[in-house]
Design an enzyme around this catalytic site. Structure first.
Site, mmCIF file in Angstrom:
data_model
loop_
_atom_site.group_PDB
_atom_site.id
_atom_site.type_symbol
_atom_site.label_atom_id
_atom_site.label_comp_id
_atom_site.label_asym_id
_atom_site.label_seq_id
_atom_site.Cartn_x
_atom_site.Cartn_y
_atom_site.Cartn_z
ATOM 1 N N VAL A 114 2.877 -11.953 9.848
ATOM 2 C CA VAL A 114 1.688 -11.523 10.601
ATOM 3 C C VAL A 114 2.138 -10.842 11.888
ATOM 4 C CG1 VAL A 114 -0.469 -12.249 11.700
ATOM 5 C CG2 VAL A 114 0.347 -13.456 9.666
ATOM 6 N N GLY A 167 4.797 6.434 7.797
ATOM 7 C CA GLY A 167 5.441 5.222 7.264
ATOM 8 C C GLY A 167 4.676 3.940 7.531
ATOM 9 N N GLU A 170 1.112 2.125 2.744
ATOM 10 C CA GLU A 170 1.846 2.092 1.478
ATOM 11 C C GLU A 170 1.491 3.331 0.647
ATOM 12 O OE1 GLU A 170 3.669 -0.652 0.364
ATOM 13 O OE2 GLU A 170 3.356 -1.695 2.253
ATOM 14 N N ASP A 181 -5.002 -6.867 3.086
ATOM 15 C CA ASP A 181 -3.896 -7.203 3.991
ATOM 16 C C ASP A 181 -4.404 -8.046 5.170
ATOM 17 O OD1 ASP A 181 -1.023 -6.633 5.000
ATOM 18 O OD2 ASP A 181 -2.304 -6.075 6.696
ATOM 19 N N LYS A 185 -3.532 -12.053 5.910
ATOM 20 C CA LYS A 185 -2.967 -12.452 7.209
ATOM 21 C C LYS A 185 -3.824 -13.535 7.872
ATOM 22 C CE LYS A 185 -0.428 -8.248 8.272
ATOM 23 N NZ LYS A 185 -0.572 -6.858 8.704
ATOM 24 N N GLY A 282 6.570 -1.302 13.326
ATOM 25 C CA GLY A 282 7.229 -0.573 12.238
ATOM 26 C C GLY A 282 8.268 -1.460 11.602
#
Ligand SMILES: NC(=O)c1ccc[n+]([C@@H]2O[C@H](COP(=O)([O-])OP(=O)(O)OC[C@H]3O[C@@H](n4cnc5c(N)ncnc54)[C@H](OP(=O)(O)O)[C@@H]3O)[C@@H](O)[C@H]2O)c1
Length: 300
Positions: A114, A167, A170, A181, A185, A282
């Site tokens: 997370v 980036g 997905e 997602d 989390k 990132g």
């Protein structure tokens, strides 16, 4: 190292990391690094490695957390520290893996699941006898970026493509866009920090597909913004959770959390409201969380 399509490498004397990275860059197989063929079965490779620690980073499985849970189970049973960024292992295996780690005198740590390297779980390990009453925030960077790009004039497809180019999203961004997602989390936070097993399907979930450029423009004209908000709260003995788009006005702390920035706010009986904000996330910040877990596991 085990991968699905890039080969597997096993060497009791250690692996040459620079060479491994070069192999990946040129699309060759990691098999080249092994003095003799590594086991094809990942569980067998874990057992054969004789390693002190395993880093587990396979893609998240929202339904049952596999095969990651069995990889971690095997590592712990072989007295290895187990470190993961994979949220599925927490929502589907936390109490079992935690007990197994304790039985074998090692750690199962998962800080990067997370908000990447932000020290949420490790901070809470230093905060005993605290009762959380709610968790609230923007936990998914891709959707926050997409909403910011829509506000700047991109179409939905352009905004998603941009998130992929830098980036953050997905190749298949549906896990982010449809709220999975954020749901996994918030379920992980409830499971660990509220000590209450919670799976993503228990989260009432709406993604951002229904947000149109017209809705964004109307909100902007009114000085408001759409945000994909995750929320968990207590109702008597029960815990409820929701992920859904909400219209926030400029007096909300969420209004200025834009682009790839994310935030989580915890409300507790002793510390009131406590927030973590992450900017510039990132793969590097995720990798830091994994490294910090490893150092903390060994140090403890
Ligand atoms: N990227 C981030 O910043 C970030 C942030 C927080 C958490 N995470 C979590 O970290 C995990 C990895 O994310 P990622 O972005 O690195 O994913 P990724 O790029 O898809 O990499 C996953 C890796 O796992 C390998 N793999 C897949 N299935 C496997 C299997 N059954 N056995 C052994 N290896 C297998 C893949 O092999 P191939 O290369 O051969 O396909 C690949 O090397 C996910 O659970 C994700 O949710 C990532």
């Amino acid at each position: 190292v085990a991968t699905r399509t890039h080969g597997r490498a096993l060497n009791p004397d250690g692996l040459d990391l620079e060479k491994a990275l070069a192999i990946m860059e040129f699309g060759h197989s990691l098999d080249e690094l092994s003095p003799s063929a590594a086991p094809l079965d990942s569980l067998e490779l874990i057992r054969a490695s004789g390693a002190d620690v395993m880093f587990e980073n396979t893609p998240v499985n929202y339904n049952d957390g596999q095969p990651a849970i069995s990889y971690i189970e095997t590592a712990l049973k072989n007295n290895m520290q187990a470190i993961t960024a994979n949220k599925g292992t927490v929502v589907h295996g936390y109490s079992y893996l935690q007990a197994l780690a304790a039985e074998h005198g090692v750690k199962f740590f998962f800080e990067s699941t997370v908000m990447d390297g932000v020290p949420i779980f490790s901070s809470f390990r230093q905060l005993p006898v605290m009762g959380l009453t709610s968790i609230w925030g923007i936990l998914n960077a891709t959707t926050n970026l997409v909403l910011s790009r829509l506000e700047a004039g991109d179409s939905f497809d352009e905004a998603v493509r941009y998130s992929q180019e830098i980036g953050i999203a997905e190749t298949d961004p549906s896990g982010d866009i449809d709220g999975w997602d954020a749901a996994v989390k918030v379920a992980a936070l409830i499971t660990v920090l509220m000590d209450h097993p919670f799976t993503p399907d228990m989260v009432e979930r709406t993604g951002i597909r229904s947000i149109t450029p017209e809705m964004i423009a109307k909100a902007k004209a009114e000085g408001k913004r759409y945000k994909l908000v995750a929320h968990a709260w207590k109702e008597g003995e029960k815990i409820k959770a929701r992920v859904s788009p909400e219209l926030v006005s400029s007096n909300s702390i969420l209004y200025n959390i834009n682009g790839t920035t994310t935030i989580v706010q915890f409300e507790s009986d002793v510390l009131g409201k406590l927030s973590f904000i992450e900017e510039d996330l990132g793969p590097r910040t995720t990798a830091y969380g994994l490294l910090a877990d490893f150092v903390n596991a060994v140090r403890e």
